[in-house]
Design a protein around this motif. Structure first.
Motif, PDB file in Angstrom:
ATOM      1  N   UNK A  84       0.824  -1.226   0.000  1.00 31.14           N
ATOM      2  CA  UNK A  84       0.000   0.000   0.000  1.00 31.14           C
ATOM      3  C   UNK A  84       0.852   1.268   0.000  1.00 31.14           C
ATOM      4  N   UNK A  85       2.026   1.200   0.637  1.00 28.72           N
ATOM      5  CA  UNK A  85       2.891   2.394   0.647  1.00 28.72           C
ATOM      6  C   UNK A  85       3.381   2.680  -0.773  1.00 28.72           C
ATOM      7  N   UNK A  86       3.778   1.616  -1.476  1.00 31.58           N
ATOM      8  CA  UNK A  86       4.230   1.815  -2.866  1.00 31.58           C
ATOM      9  C   UNK A  86       3.075   2.305  -3.740  1.00 31.58           C
ATOM     10  N   UNK A  87       1.891   1.761  -3.478  1.00 32.77           N
ATOM     11  CA  UNK A  87       0.726   2.157  -4.288  1.00 32.77           C
ATOM     12  C   UNK A  87       0.435   3.648  -4.076  1.00 32.77           C
ATOM     13  N   UNK A  88       0.438   4.057  -2.800  1.00 37.60           N
ATOM     14  CA  UNK A  88       0.113   5.466  -2.532  1.00 37.60           C
ATOM     15  C   UNK A  88       1.179   6.390  -3.113  1.00 37.60           C
ATOM     16  N   UNK A  89       2.448   5.956  -3.025  1.00 41.03           N
ATOM     17  CA  UNK A  89       3.522   6.800  -3.590  1.00 41.03           C
ATOM     18  C   UNK A  89       3.303   7.004  -5.097  1.00 41.03           C
ATOM     19  N   UNK A  90       2.894   5.947  -5.785  1.00 39.76           N
ATOM     20  CA  UNK A  90       2.607   6.086  -7.234  1.00 39.76           C
ATOM     21  C   UNK A  90       1.421   7.024  -7.446  1.00 39.76           C
ATOM     22  N   UNK A  91       0.336   6.771  -6.694  1.00 39.60           N
ATOM     23  CA  UNK A  91      -0.882   7.571  -6.877  1.00 39.60           C
ATOM     24  C   UNK A  91      -0.601   9.049  -6.589  1.00 39.60           C
ATOM     25  N   UNK A  92       0.254   9.291  -5.566  1.00 43.34           N
ATOM     26  CA  UNK A  92       0.484  10.674  -5.116  1.00 43.34           C
ATOM     27  C   UNK A  92       1.186  11.518  -6.177  1.00 43.34           C
ATOM     28  N   UNK A  93       1.765  10.883  -7.186  1.00 43.68           N
ATOM     29  CA  UNK A  93       2.383  11.674  -8.265  1.00 43.68           C
ATOM     30  C   UNK A  93       1.306  12.429  -9.056  1.00 43.68           C
TER      31      UNK A  93
END
Ligand SMILES: Cc1ncc(COP(=O)(O)O)c(C=O)c1O
Length: 386
Positions: free
Chosen positions: A143-152
């Motif tokens: 989920x941390x990796x997912x949010x980092x991608x989404x946050x771009x």
């Protein structure tokens, strides 16, 4: 004529070679994603198949969105919100292709878990999307990796198989489903929820669709290949009507509509009083085969090999000690058992976990036992001892 650039970049499919080898006489295949052919509900389909010739209107051109009585049936049984609708597709594979063609421009970012469903990698590759991977954990995406991608702020879609993933068999937890939905809403990313294995749960309670927590940020792809037969080539794509309408336009240019006679047969099958019994029998068979395979593996695998337990679907993921899994898959074929090496489920340049995808739905229990003996011989021959 030159092949289009978008097609030139698609890698030749190694899996096709393995599947060809898997058909050689004497080879037991754990390689394909094939449902058990002897369990096709042809007995339940027989009456409608036999009466097709008496319904010539079914053989006329039909509506692109699908056969109206089938769409009505889904409306009644699926309880979609009023501003949502559905389109019948030629398998869920076509649904993926339509989505890519309707909503992606070259270089658009699509996020997927790695390893990934090969058919989705191919569709997004042909659409020239920028596919970015995040790791998959035992209970779903990191989920941390997912949010980092989404946050771009640049991600257009998140493609996922939350119920009994292909190739790993992983099923997302309830908490992960809720969190992914919340992130899709927060960052305005569309979830493409692909659930062809959802009905194949043989253990535990069904979990809500992830899209049920973010219905207006999702498209859902269902397939009838695993619960009816793959050969009828039917799937269903649902979501906001505003998104279904452009998909209908693309489908029109693609194949006008899916086979109407097969849609009529599917409708009769879904309404058949014994359809639920068929599903129960199928789950029971697959559970027995899963247990037979995993029991054999537990007894016979060399140290360092590990497999995940699953509650349904068609696959398990067997990690093997530091090993070239292409060589291992070849050694397995030489020993008359076909498996798929993990590398084919990753994009080029990604870190590949040394593993094999094993299918447990298409071989009998005794074949599975023999397959494990042969696989263990191949592992001992081609992997380094740890
Ligand atoms: C994750 C996933 N999506 C889609 C498909 C395509 O299914 P269909 O037969 O409905 O086109 C498959 C096929 O195995 C699959 O594993």
């Amino acid at each position: 004529m030159k092949i289009a650039k978008s097609l030139q970049q698609i890698q030749p499919s190694y899996i096709r070679e393995i599947l060809a080898a898997a058909q050689t006489q004497g080879v037991i295949s754990l390689a394909g994603g094939l449902p058990d052919g002897e369990s096709f509900p042809l007995d339940l389909m027989e009456d409608s198949l036999n009466t097709l010739a008496a319904s010539p209107q079914l053989f006329q051109y039909g509506h692109t969105a699908g056969y109206a009585p089938l769409l009505d049936y889904f409306k009644q049984t699926e309880q979609q919100p009023g501003h949502h609708s559905a389109i019948v597709c030629t398998g869920s594979q076509q649904a993926l292709d339509l989505i890519a063609r309707a909503f992606l421009n070259p270089n658009d970012i699509v996020v997927m878990e790695a390893p990934s469903y090969l058919g989705a990698l191919q569709v997004f590759g042909l659409a020239q999307a920028n596919v970015q991977s995040i790791q998959q954990r035992a209970d779903g995406p990191d989920l941390a990796q997912l949010e980092a991608k989404f946050a771009t702020g640049e991600v257009v879609m998140f493609y996922a198989v939350p119920d009994f993933h292909n190739p790993t068999g992983v099923c997302w937890s309830l908490e992960v489903r809720q969190k992914v939905a919340q992130l899709c809403i927060q960052y305005n990313v569309t979830l493409i929820e692909d659930v062809p294995y959802r009905e194949l749960r043989f253990n535990g309670q069904a979990l809500p669709l992830t899209s049920s927590f973010c219905p207006d940020n999702s498209l859902v792809l269902r397939s009838f290949s695993k619960i009816a037969t793959p050969g009828i080539r039917l799937g269903l794509l649902t979501g906001k009507t505003d998104w279904i309408n452009p998909l209908i336009k693309v489908k029109q240019s693609s194949d006008l509509h899916s086979s109407v006679p097969m849609q009529a047969v599917l409708l009769d099958l879904l309404k058949h009083p014994n359809f639920d019994k068929h599903l129960a029998k199928l789950r029971d068979l697959y559970q027995k085969r899963y247990l037979a395979l995993t029991e054999q593996l537990s007894q016979k695998l060399p140290a360092g090999c590990q497999f995940n337990t699953v509650d349904g679907g068609m696959f398990i993921w067997l990690t093997v000690p530091d090993c070239n899994t292409y060589q291992l898959a070849q050694a397995a074929i030489d020993n008359n058992v076909a498996v798929v090496p993990s590398a084919v489920f990753y994009q080029q340049g990604e870190t590949v976990e040394p593993a094999l995808r094993l299918n447990f739905t298409n071989a009998s229990e005794s074949e599975l036992a023999t397959a494990v003996d042969r696989l263990v011989t191949a592992i001992n021959e081609s992997c380094k001892p740890i």
